[in-house]
Design a protein around this motif. Sequence first.
Motif, PDB file in Angstrom:
ATOM      1  N   ILE A 288       0.842  -1.199   0.000  1.00  0.00           N
ATOM      2  CA  ILE A 288       0.000   0.000   0.000  1.00  0.00           C
ATOM      3  C   ILE A 288       0.879   1.252   0.000  1.00  0.00           C
ATOM      4  O   ILE A 288       0.644   2.195  -0.748  1.00  0.00           O
ATOM      5  CB  ILE A 288      -0.932   0.012   1.222  1.00  0.00           C
TER       6      ILE A 288
ATOM      7  N   ILE B 197      -6.438   5.514   5.332  1.00  0.00           N
ATOM      8  CA  ILE B 197      -5.049   5.801   4.971  1.00  0.00           C
ATOM      9  C   ILE B 197      -4.356   6.563   6.090  1.00  0.00           C
ATOM     10  O   ILE B 197      -3.180   6.334   6.392  1.00  0.00           O
ATOM     11  CB  ILE B 197      -4.989   6.579   3.642  1.00  0.00           C
TER      12      ILE B 197
ATOM     13  N   ILE C 223      -4.742   4.939  -4.726  1.00  0.00           N
ATOM     14  CA  ILE C 223      -4.879   3.524  -4.417  1.00  0.00           C
ATOM     15  C   ILE C 223      -6.212   2.990  -4.901  1.00  0.00           C
ATOM     16  O   ILE C 223      -6.308   1.882  -5.412  1.00  0.00           O
ATOM     17  CB  ILE C 223      -4.747   3.304  -2.897  1.00  0.00           C
ATOM     18  N   CYS C 224      -7.261   3.774  -4.753  1.00  0.00           N
ATOM     19  CA  CYS C 224      -8.606   3.302  -5.088  1.00  0.00           C
ATOM     20  C   CYS C 224      -9.122   4.091  -6.284  1.00  0.00           C
ATOM     21  O   CYS C 224      -9.487   5.255  -6.143  1.00  0.00           O
ATOM     22  CB  CYS C 224      -9.535   3.475  -3.885  1.00  0.00           C
TER      23      CYS C 224
ATOM     24  N   CYS D  20      -8.904  -1.495  -5.826  1.00  0.00           N
ATOM     25  CA  CYS D  20      -7.682  -0.872  -5.367  1.00  0.00           C
ATOM     26  C   CYS D  20      -6.541  -1.747  -5.844  1.00  0.00           C
ATOM     27  O   CYS D  20      -6.508  -2.929  -5.539  1.00  0.00           O
ATOM     28  CB  CYS D  20      -7.688  -0.739  -3.862  1.00  0.00           C
TER      29      CYS D  20
ATOM     30  N   TRP E 271      -2.406  -2.671  -7.075  1.00  0.00           N
ATOM     31  CA  TRP E 271      -0.968  -2.487  -6.950  1.00  0.00           C
ATOM     32  C   TRP E 271      -0.334  -3.090  -8.188  1.00  0.00           C
ATOM     33  O   TRP E 271      -0.515  -4.256  -8.502  1.00  0.00           O
ATOM     34  CB  TRP E 271      -0.469  -3.198  -5.701  1.00  0.00           C
TER      35      TRP E 271
ATOM     36  N   VAL F 187      -5.137  -4.757  -4.155  1.00  0.00           N
ATOM     37  CA  VAL F 187      -4.449  -4.460  -2.902  1.00  0.00           C
ATOM     38  C   VAL F 187      -5.465  -4.341  -1.774  1.00  0.00           C
ATOM     39  O   VAL F 187      -5.590  -5.217  -0.947  1.00  0.00           O
ATOM     40  CB  VAL F 187      -3.605  -3.182  -3.011  1.00  0.00           C
ATOM     41  N   LEU F 188      -6.210  -3.303  -1.757  1.00  0.00           N
ATOM     42  CA  LEU F 188      -7.185  -3.158  -0.679  1.00  0.00           C
ATOM     43  C   LEU F 188      -8.499  -3.876  -0.997  1.00  0.00           C
ATOM     44  O   LEU F 188      -9.144  -4.397  -0.102  1.00  0.00           O
ATOM     45  CB  LEU F 188      -7.463  -1.682  -0.405  1.00  0.00           C
TER      46      LEU F 188
ATOM     47  N   TYR G 286     -11.240  -1.930   1.666  1.00  0.00           N
ATOM     48  CA  TYR G 286     -11.558  -0.506   1.699  1.00  0.00           C
ATOM     49  C   TYR G 286     -13.046  -0.337   1.461  1.00  0.00           C
ATOM     50  O   TYR G 286     -13.596  -0.831   0.483  1.00  0.00           O
ATOM     51  CB  TYR G 286     -10.790   0.282   0.632  1.00  0.00           C
TER      52      TYR G 286
END
Length: 411
Positions: A43, A312, A331-332, A346, A348, A358-359, A363
């Motif tokens: 992240i 975050i 990220i999102c 989200c 990566w 990732v999230l 999230y």
Amino acid sequence: MAIPSANGRKIQEDEGVAIVNGGEEDDMGFDPSAPPPFRVAEIRAAIPKHCWVKNSWRSLAYVLRDILVISSLVALAVYLKNFTLVFWPLYWVAQGTMFWALFVLGHDCGHGSFSNSSTLNNIVGHFLHSSILVPYHGWRISHRTHHQNHGHVENDESWVPIPEKTYKGLDAKTKFFRFKIPFPMFAYPLYLMKRSPGKSGSHFNPYSELFSPDERHYIVTSTICWGVMVVLLFYLANLVGPLLLFNLYGIPYLIFIAWLDIVTYLHHHGYEQKLPWYRGKEWSYLRGGLTTVDRDYGLLNNIHHDIGTHVIHHLFPQIPHYHLIEAVSIICVTYTYFYGVDVTVCVWVVQTKAAKPVLGKYYREPKKSGLIPVHLINNLTRSIRQDHFVSDVGDIVYYQTDDDMIGKKRQ
């Protein structure tokens, strides 16, 4: 597999992990207590480097902005003080909201995200927090404990869940004031003096268990600054009269306390789906941080410095508030694929350039607010009404409801 616990509730056994009462999957079968398939480092790497840069002048500009608004409101109140029925309620709400904005900037000082200078952080933090009767270092250290242990039943510090045994030992008066609105929304001064039910210590006492011996001098400094502000308020009361000072400062202070308690509560409670709390080997910094909740406060987002971008912030409190929106947006992001359907994921991008979630569902996109975040009233009242305690056993636990508190007859 589910087995009955000693007190009749159910404990889910999943690979040797006890998940006690209330664990829920969403409509897509997602379990929020499942260990995330990514690491904090992934992240962190997705956030642009400039989001970590602290600009002291920009931070001071926000302080100047807020002080100018507060001063203007005071000047206007003194000028229009005879128009009580029309003006004062508007002033109380506006000024109390600005006191909350000052707190958030002092909060950034406590995290070190205000500037790279610890001296500047501490000077500005003391000035801002003392002016609203918050002991800066006492709060800073306990808040650091909160971030380091977020989502941990025993070790967290802010709005922690009460273990069942402790809950059953509370007297009726304590339960009433802890779980009956509006009383919990004015609990912060009591928390500063006595902490939460089941915990002991004071933010004003250098020998409190909150602090290590080498931190005691910080607490002395902050308590002195707090005391100077109290003396100044008594002087102003004598100068302008206690009634005018109560209108100018006292009621806005209560509005500020309500803001603080409501916002901090909603960042860790009241999501539509029950979220887990951890203890023992199941807790980790990442899993605890992912149980925090972002909130949209509409018109107020900018006024109180985007504090609603909380996930975050909890994982990376060093990011300045003015970069939080961009950090989470990076990220999102929304992609249009999967047969033309807009899907918010989200991602990566790893070295192989393959897109890897990732999230993902860890999230939780905040519900969009109108100008005023009245939609959060339901989240607040529902959670306080039903989230009373957690089990004494199990490394993954969920809030449970005391039927007696809500007047529900037991079967």
